[in-house]
Design an enzyme around this catalytic site. Structure first.
Site, mmCIF file in Angstrom:
data_model
loop_
_atom_site.group_PDB
_atom_site.id
_atom_site.type_symbol
_atom_site.label_atom_id
_atom_site.label_comp_id
_atom_site.label_asym_id
_atom_site.label_seq_id
_atom_site.Cartn_x
_atom_site.Cartn_y
_atom_site.Cartn_z
ATOM 1 N N LYS A 50 0.831 -1.207 0.000
ATOM 2 C CA LYS A 50 0.000 0.000 0.000
ATOM 3 C C LYS A 50 0.867 1.259 0.000
ATOM 4 O O LYS A 50 0.527 2.261 -0.646
ATOM 5 C CB LYS A 50 -0.927 -0.029 1.222
ATOM 6 C CG LYS A 50 -1.932 -1.170 1.163
ATOM 7 C CD LYS A 50 -2.555 -1.465 2.507
ATOM 8 C CE LYS A 50 -3.420 -2.725 2.453
ATOM 9 N NZ LYS A 50 -3.914 -3.151 3.770
ATOM 10 N N GLN A 52 -4.392 -2.008 10.065
ATOM 11 C CA GLN A 52 -3.980 -3.284 9.463
ATOM 12 C C GLN A 52 -4.284 -4.412 10.442
ATOM 13 O O GLN A 52 -3.731 -4.478 11.546
ATOM 14 C CB GLN A 52 -2.486 -3.252 9.130
ATOM 15 C CG GLN A 52 -1.991 -4.486 8.407
ATOM 16 C CD GLN A 52 -2.595 -4.612 7.013
ATOM 17 O OE1 GLN A 52 -2.623 -3.665 6.251
ATOM 18 N NE2 GLN A 52 -3.070 -5.798 6.697
ATOM 19 N N ASP A 107 -11.019 2.239 4.145
ATOM 20 C CA ASP A 107 -11.106 0.789 3.972
ATOM 21 C C ASP A 107 -12.557 0.331 3.880
ATOM 22 O O ASP A 107 -12.825 -0.800 3.473
ATOM 23 C CB ASP A 107 -10.400 0.082 5.132
ATOM 24 C CG ASP A 107 -9.564 -1.100 4.675
ATOM 25 O OD1 ASP A 107 -9.364 -1.252 3.455
ATOM 26 O OD2 ASP A 107 -9.110 -1.874 5.537
#
Length: 559
Positions: free
Chosen positions: A152, A196, A222
């Site tokens: 990312k 994460q 997200d």
């Protein structure tokens, strides 16, 4: 509210929120490493007063930067522009010959990232301070999590998106992780926040859910926040962000040129991350959706009827080619490792679909790896850009909503006037004018100090004009410096539609005796309510009042 018909003015009465004092004060700061597209710098962050639904950029404290602000797209236009960005990228891939059975997610994702980078560069050319930023929180040092974060990071820097990788010790508690998230919520320079997963065993799965839901929905790029997931499932509303992997699945489907409307789509899997949100997105495209899972009976027969198959069931090479309908489109979301002695690692990555047999039946199919994975990252970059554009749009808006006036013909007593208006709550006013909670130090409900560090966030703005109202002999109605100052702000702000603030210096009599001049408690022209106009702070202070709304002609601000 009771009010005299003549030049009497109420400051807080004219707004939904009250007076806004400002004075010098400091906050304790910590430092987080910020990786930008051009290098690394140290960025100071502060503990905010957190509200997940109020994450605004500072605005209205100076004149707008350029007349170009009026050219910012509306929310609908921005949504259409974002869809065009992805469709244009998909169109370029088709032109380059993606006519075979394999849907090349790696190439499509690359084209999308290039388009995102171009759009960021174009926006920066008009607004130099525009700088999309993504922050990822990782707890511990799991190798797989680090690999995903680095992917990312690479994509973000390629697109021109600033990137923060915040690594936390495994021993940090859930509350401590949430505090880090809340700091990022209050950082106006951060447009996207991602946690994460997984976090540490000490936080646990329930703790992970609470940590994710502590992210402001406006920065949940997200798309995992319950607020966004809930809106995605509603026919009458749209989420702020949709989950990245499902968005990537839809983009891959559209890359084939298929008209999704009316097609029978079968989704294998019911996770909150892929299966369920993919179903919601397909329904929004007017597909007829059947969702299956590990306990579904007659699974092979159901798959056989699918025009579109989305496999996200978590079983290696579970779906065989003979299960498929001739010409079906297959999107394989699975990521499974199986033993393979021919590989150096002793294993290889496969999907949920047996690729060799399925590719002989399907009209289009995604490989694993090289299919959905790269698209997930590309959609994360797209969501981050969308978030930054939304904040840019908010930054240019004026959202101050005035309080209503109640003009009376019969003049009430001074004390009735002084106590007749209820001010706006100061945190609401700060939200309207774009002062983030981290820059506020509240003094009750109607007063607050503002950290001068807010000037750093406003450094890119064009300076406004400063008007000084010097000594003046009060009129017979009691109008002096304060009333004249407030009257000017009302004329500039409400009648000429300029961004205007009143800075009223409080003399030492105020905190000592609880009194001020005619504007606050004497004469016929008063600023009300009197108690809130007088700060009752020790020493010399300043009072900041946002622009006032339009008054009727009979309540002229100046005699």
């Amino acid at each position: 509210m009771a009010m005299r018909r003549r030049p009497f003015i109420s400051t807080s009465a004219l707004q939904r929120r009250p007076i806004h004092p400002i004075s010098r004060h400091r906050f304790c700061t910590s430092h987080i490493s910020r990786q930008t597209s051009t290098g690394t710098q140290q960025a100071s962050t502060q503990q905010p007063i957190f509200n997940p639904h109020h994450t605004k950029l500072p605005h209205l404290l100076h004149e707008r930067e350029h007349s170009q602000v009026t050219e910012l797209p509306t929310s609908l236009q921005r949504k259409e522009m974002t869809e065009v960005l992805v469709k244009d990228a998909l169109g370029e891939v088709k032109k380059e010959g993606n006519g075979g059975k394999k849907i090349d997610g790696t190439e499509i994702a690359k084209t999308i990232r290039t388009s995102i980078g171009s759009r960021i560069s174009e926006t920066k050319s008009r607004y130099p301070h525009f700088s999309p930023s993504l922050a990822i929180i990782q707890q511990g040092t799991r190798a797989d999590s680090t690999t995903y974060v680095n992917m990312k990071k690479k994509a973000a820097l390629e697109c021109g998106i600033d990137f923060q990788h915040i690594t936390l010790d495994e021993n940090l508690s859930e509350r401590e992780v949430v505090e880090i998230v809340e700091k990022l919520n209050g950082d106006e320079k951060v447009h996207g926040i991602l946690v994460q997963l997984p976090l540490s065993d000490g936080v646990g799965r329930e703790g992970e859910r609470r940590v994710v839901e502590s992210i402001s929905p406006e920065k949940d790029v997200d798309g995992f926040h319950a607020y966004n997931i809930g809106l995605l499932s509603s026919r009458t509303s749209s989420p702020i962000f949709s989950p990245c992997t499902p968005l990537g699945v839809i983009a891959l489907l559209e890359s084939t040129g298929i008209d999704i409307a009316g097609k029978h789509a079968v989704v294998l899997g019911r996770s909150d991350i892929v299966g369920t949100p993919v179903c919601a997105l397909l329904r929004r495209k007017d597909a007829t959706v059947t969702q299956c899972h590990s306990r579904t009976s007659g699974l092979e027969n159901i798959v056989k009827m699918a025009d579109i198959l989305i496999a996200a069931i978590g079983k290696p090479e579970f779906v065989k080619g003979e299960w498929l309908k001739e010409g079906a489109i297959v999107i394989d979301v699975g990521t499974n490792f199986v033993p393979d002695a021919s590989k150096k690692t002793g294993q290889r990555l496969v999907g949920d679909v047996h690729y060799d047999s399925a590719s002989k039946v399907a009209s289009h199919i995604t490989p694993v790896p090289g299919g959905v994975g790269p698209m997930t990252v590309a959609m994360l970059m797209r969501n981050t850009l969308t978030s930054a554009e939304r904040f840019l749009e908010k930054n240019a808006k004026r959202t101050v909503r005035p309080l209503k006036l109640n003009l009376l013909e019969k003049v009430p007593s001074d004390i009735v006037i002084a106590k007749s208006q209820r001010p706006k709550l100061i945190d609401e006013l700060a939200d309207e004018i774009g002062v983030p909670g981290k820059h506020l130090e509240l003094y009750g409900k109607y007063k607050a100090k503002v950290s001068l560090e807010i000037l750093n966030a406003l450094a890119h703005r064009k300076d406004g004009k400063y008007i000084v109202v010097a000594g003046i002999t009060p009129t017979p109605l009691g109008e002096g410096k304060s009333t004249t100052t407030i009257g000017l702000v009302q004329a500039l702000g409400a009648h000429l539609d300029k961004v205007a603030f009143a800075c009223v210096r409080q003399p030492s009599q105020g905190p000592t005796f609880g009194i001020k001049g005619g504007a606050a408690g004497g004469g016929y022209s008063q600023v009300i309510p009197m108690e809130e106009f007088n700060l009752h702070l020790t020493g010399v202070s300043s009072l900041v009042l946002p622009r006032l709304p339009r008054l009727r002609e009979e309540s002229s601000c100046l005699s």
